[in-house]
Motif scaffolding. Sequence first.
Motif, PDB file in Angstrom:
ATOM      1  N   MET A   1       0.845  -1.181   0.000  1.00 21.40           N
ATOM      2  CA  MET A   1       0.000   0.000   0.000  1.00 21.40           C
ATOM      3  C   MET A   1       0.893   1.248   0.000  1.00 21.40           C
ATOM      4  SD  MET A   1      -2.764   1.363   2.869  1.00 21.40           S
ATOM      5  CE  MET A   1      -3.479  -0.226   3.107  1.00 21.40           C
ATOM      6  N   ALA A   2       0.548   2.230  -0.807  1.00 22.77           N
ATOM      7  CA  ALA A   2       1.334   3.453  -0.915  1.00 22.77           C
ATOM      8  C   ALA A   2       1.392   4.164   0.439  1.00 22.77           C
ATOM      9  CB  ALA A   2       0.739   4.364  -1.976  1.00 22.77           C
ATOM     10  N   LEU A   3       2.516   4.814   0.703  1.00 21.95           N
ATOM     11  CA  LEU A   3       2.722   5.483   1.986  1.00 21.95           C
ATOM     12  C   LEU A   3       1.684   6.557   2.263  1.00 21.95           C
ATOM     13  CD1 LEU A   3       6.607   5.892   2.016  1.00 21.95           C
ATOM     14  CD2 LEU A   3       5.235   4.366   3.436  1.00 21.95           C
ATOM     15  N   LEU A   4       1.316   7.326   1.238  1.00 20.98           N
ATOM     16  CA  LEU A   4       0.357   8.406   1.449  1.00 20.98           C
ATOM     17  C   LEU A   4      -0.996   7.859   1.899  1.00 20.98           C
ATOM     18  CD1 LEU A   4      -0.001  11.446   1.390  1.00 20.98           C
ATOM     19  CD2 LEU A   4      -0.794  11.247  -0.961  1.00 20.98           C
ATOM     20  N   LYS A   5      -1.428   6.752   1.313  1.00 23.21           N
ATOM     21  CA  LYS A   5      -2.702   6.140   1.726  1.00 23.21           C
ATOM     22  C   LYS A   5      -2.611   5.680   3.174  1.00 23.21           C
ATOM     23  CE  LYS A   5      -6.413   3.040   0.684  1.00 23.21           C
ATOM     24  NZ  LYS A   5      -7.035   3.378   1.939  1.00 23.21           N
ATOM     25  N   GLN A   6      -1.492   5.089   3.548  1.00 22.63           N
ATOM     26  CA  GLN A   6      -1.310   4.661   4.939  1.00 22.63           C
ATOM     27  C   GLN A   6      -1.357   5.865   5.884  1.00 22.63           C
ATOM     28  OE1 GLN A   6       1.983   1.875   5.700  1.00 22.63           O
ATOM     29  NE2 GLN A   6       2.087   1.558   3.485  1.00 22.63           N
ATOM     30  N   TRP A   7      -0.706   6.958   5.483  1.00 22.88           N
ATOM     31  CA  TRP A   7      -0.716   8.181   6.295  1.00 22.88           C
ATOM     32  C   TRP A   7      -2.147   8.696   6.452  1.00 22.88           C
ATOM     33  CZ3 TRP A   7       1.165  11.292   9.775  1.00 22.88           C
ATOM     34  CH2 TRP A   7       0.721  12.620   9.854  1.00 22.88           C
ATOM     35  N   HIS A   8      -2.870   8.783   5.349  1.00 23.78           N
ATOM     36  CA  HIS A   8      -4.247   9.284   5.403  1.00 23.78           C
ATOM     37  C   HIS A   8      -5.125   8.390   6.267  1.00 23.78           C
ATOM     38  CE1 HIS A   8      -4.600  12.513   2.133  1.00 23.78           C
ATOM     39  NE2 HIS A   8      -3.322  12.342   2.396  1.00 23.78           N
ATOM     40  N   ASP A   9      -4.976   7.066   6.111  1.00 25.55           N
ATOM     41  CA  ASP A   9      -5.772   6.134   6.919  1.00 25.55           C
ATOM     42  C   ASP A   9      -5.512   6.334   8.408  1.00 25.55           C
ATOM     43  OD1 ASP A   9      -6.813   5.102   4.584  1.00 25.55           O
ATOM     44  OD2 ASP A   9      -5.656   3.234   4.642  1.00 25.55           O
ATOM     45  N   MET A  10      -4.269   6.615   8.761  1.00 24.04           N
ATOM     46  CA  MET A  10      -3.914   6.793  10.168  1.00 24.04           C
ATOM     47  C   MET A  10      -4.302   8.192  10.677  1.00 24.04           C
ATOM     48  SD  MET A  10      -0.140   6.454  11.946  1.00 24.04           S
ATOM     49  CE  MET A  10       0.551   7.871  11.098  1.00 24.04           C
ATOM     50  N   ALA A  11      -3.934   9.228   9.935  1.00 17.36           N
ATOM     51  CA  ALA A  11      -4.100  10.604  10.411  1.00 17.36           C
ATOM     52  C   ALA A  11      -5.532  11.113  10.331  1.00 17.36           C
ATOM     53  CB  ALA A  11      -3.177  11.529   9.624  1.00 17.36           C
ATOM     54  N   TYR A  12      -6.319  10.545   9.440  1.00 14.82           N
ATOM     55  CA  TYR A  12      -7.699  11.003   9.259  1.00 14.82           C
ATOM     56  C   TYR A  12      -8.694   9.902   9.602  1.00 14.82           C
ATOM     57  CZ  TYR A  12      -5.258  14.699   6.759  1.00 14.82           C
ATOM     58  OH  TYR A  12      -4.403  15.727   6.420  1.00 14.82           O
ATOM     59  N   SER A  13      -8.300   9.003  10.462  1.00 15.17           N
ATOM     60  CA  SER A  13      -9.129   7.854  10.826  1.00 15.17           C
ATOM     61  C   SER A  13     -10.421   8.297  11.509  1.00 15.17           C
ATOM     62  CB  SER A  13      -8.354   6.925  11.762  1.00 15.17           C
ATOM     63  OG  SER A  13      -9.199   5.908  12.237  1.00 15.17           O
ATOM     64  N   GLU A  14     -11.527   7.725  11.062  1.00 12.19           N
ATOM     65  CA  GLU A  14     -12.832   8.003  11.673  1.00 12.19           C
ATOM     66  C   GLU A  14     -13.040   7.164  12.928  1.00 12.19           C
ATOM     67  OE1 GLU A  14     -15.293  10.163  10.492  1.00 12.19           O
ATOM     68  OE2 GLU A  14     -13.886  10.872   8.968  1.00 12.19           O
ATOM     69  N   THR A  15     -12.296   6.073  13.049  1.00 13.47           N
ATOM     70  CA  THR A  15     -12.517   5.139  14.154  1.00 13.47           C
ATOM     71  C   THR A  15     -11.481   5.270  15.268  1.00 13.47           C
ATOM     72  OG1 THR A  15     -11.249   3.447  12.986  1.00 13.47           O
ATOM     73  CG2 THR A  15     -13.635   3.450  12.655  1.00 13.47           C
ATOM     74  N   ALA A  16     -10.434   6.039  15.056  1.00 10.51           N
ATOM     75  CA  ALA A  16      -9.375   6.171  16.057  1.00 10.51           C
ATOM     76  C   ALA A  16      -9.851   6.968  17.263  1.00 10.51           C
ATOM     77  CB  ALA A  16      -8.151   6.833  15.446  1.00 10.51           C
ATOM     78  N   ASN A  17      -9.212   6.726  18.373  1.00  7.83           N
ATOM     79  CA  ASN A  17      -9.468   7.468  19.602  1.00  7.83           C
ATOM     80  C   ASN A  17      -9.080   8.932  19.380  1.00  7.83           C
ATOM     81  OD1 ASN A  17      -8.322   8.721  22.094  1.00  7.83           O
ATOM     82  ND2 ASN A  17      -9.161   6.871  23.037  1.00  7.83           N
ATOM     83  N   LYS A  18      -9.953   9.875  19.772  1.00  4.78           N
ATOM     84  CA  LYS A  18      -9.682  11.301  19.528  1.00  4.78           C
ATOM     85  C   LYS A  18      -8.414  11.768  20.227  1.00  4.78           C
ATOM     86  CE  LYS A  18     -14.222  12.979  18.337  1.00  4.78           C
ATOM     87  NZ  LYS A  18     -15.215  14.016  18.510  1.00  4.78           N
ATOM     88  N   GLY A  19      -8.168  11.264  21.414  1.00  4.37           N
ATOM     89  CA  GLY A  19      -6.950  11.638  22.136  1.00  4.37           C
ATOM     90  C   GLY A  19      -5.706  11.183  21.395  1.00  4.37           C
ATOM     91  N   ASP A  20      -5.767   9.966  20.845  1.00  4.40           N
ATOM     92  CA  ASP A  20      -4.630   9.451  20.071  1.00  4.40           C
ATOM     93  C   ASP A  20      -4.392  10.312  18.834  1.00  4.40           C
ATOM     94  OD1 ASP A  20      -4.284   7.419  21.897  1.00  4.40           O
ATOM     95  OD2 ASP A  20      -5.320   5.906  20.681  1.00  4.40           O
ATOM     96  N   LEU A  21      -5.475  10.715  18.164  1.00  2.37           N
ATOM     97  CA  LEU A  21      -5.340  11.562  16.966  1.00  2.37           C
ATOM     98  C   LEU A  21      -4.768  12.927  17.328  1.00  2.37           C
ATOM     99  CD1 LEU A  21      -8.476  10.891  14.725  1.00  2.37           C
ATOM    100  CD2 LEU A  21      -6.099  10.361  14.234  1.00  2.37           C
ATOM    101  N   GLN A  22      -5.222  13.483  18.438  1.00  6.32           N
ATOM    102  CA  GLN A  22      -4.710  14.793  18.855  1.00  6.32           C
ATOM    103  C   GLN A  22      -3.209  14.710  19.148  1.00  6.32           C
ATOM    104  OE1 GLN A  22      -7.356  15.719  22.124  1.00  6.32           O
ATOM    105  NE2 GLN A  22      -8.631  17.030  20.827  1.00  6.32           N
ATOM    106  N   ARG A  23      -2.778  13.654  19.809  1.00  9.48           N
ATOM    107  CA  ARG A  23      -1.354  13.468  20.091  1.00  9.48           C
ATOM    108  C   ARG A  23      -0.568  13.276  18.792  1.00  9.48           C
ATOM    109  NH1 ARG A  23      -3.690  11.308  24.490  1.00  9.48           N
ATOM    110  NH2 ARG A  23      -3.920   9.196  23.699  1.00  9.48           N
ATOM    111  N   LEU A  24      -1.140  12.498  17.874  1.00  5.53           N
ATOM    112  CA  LEU A  24      -0.486  12.273  16.585  1.00  5.53           C
ATOM    113  C   LEU A  24      -0.264  13.595  15.869  1.00  5.53           C
ATOM    114  CD1 LEU A  24      -0.148   9.868  14.076  1.00  5.53           C
ATOM    115  CD2 LEU A  24      -1.948  11.372  13.283  1.00  5.53           C
ATOM    116  N   TRP A  25      -1.307  14.434  15.806  1.00  4.56           N
ATOM    117  CA  TRP A  25      -1.196  15.709  15.101  1.00  4.56           C
ATOM    118  C   TRP A  25      -0.283  16.689  15.834  1.00  4.56           C
ATOM    119  CZ3 TRP A  25      -1.855  16.519  10.237  1.00  4.56           C
ATOM    120  CH2 TRP A  25      -2.718  15.688   9.518  1.00  4.56           C
ATOM    121  N   ALA A  26      -0.331  16.715  17.153  1.00  8.30           N
ATOM    122  CA  ALA A  26       0.560  17.603  17.912  1.00  8.30           C
ATOM    123  C   ALA A  26       2.014  17.229  17.651  1.00  8.30           C
ATOM    124  CB  ALA A  26       0.236  17.529  19.397  1.00  8.30           C
ATOM    125  N   ASP A  27       2.298  15.935  17.656  1.00  8.56           N
ATOM    126  CA  ASP A  27       3.639  15.438  17.386  1.00  8.56           C
ATOM    127  C   ASP A  27       4.047  15.768  15.938  1.00  8.56           C
ATOM    128  OD1 ASP A  27       6.037  13.967  18.075  1.00  8.56           O
ATOM    129  OD2 ASP A  27       5.259  12.320  16.840  1.00  8.56           O
TER     130      ASP A  27
END
Length: 167
Positions: free
Chosen positions: A1-27
């Motif tokens: 799978m292309a890296l950009l798709k993996q990034w989008h799946d992780m960074a824009y996940s609808e099912t991920a924990n909001k706290g985890d996403l906030q930490r991901l984006w802050a980092d």
Amino acid sequence: MALLKQWHDMAYSETANKGDLQRLWADYFQKEKEIYADLLRNQEEVVKGTVKELAEKYDVDLLTMAGFLDGINDSLKEANPIDDMEEDTEVSLDFDNELLYKNMVGAGADWLYELEEWNAILDEDKRKELYRIQKASTTVVKEDKIYPNDPCPCGSGKKYKKCCGKN
């Protein structure tokens, strides 16, 4: 799978924990800021290499580098093939100064367009001008409505309803 798709799946996940996403984006934003500061400090060097090499150079993981490459791609002199890039894809970070600055303003990324490294590249007046141009480019201007009894805009001297406003 292309890296950009993996990034989008992780960074824009609808099912991920909001706290985890906030930490991901802050980092991510902190690392992004450090990469841009380095690029601006060493502007005479055109950074090139594989995605993996650049990730190692800037001490980030592959997916973070994919996200960074996605963000800078519209500011490059020649776009990278980000949609299907893998870790061994050759990329370049040869950016256009003014376009990069305007794109940072357009993204609302004040932590990037206010980096002190910009001072050595664009003087304050130029930065203000680019800021104004970018903000004006996204301003919607509504034309004045023409009413039936207004003079016709074609200049005939007739009322609009008797001239160009006829059905």
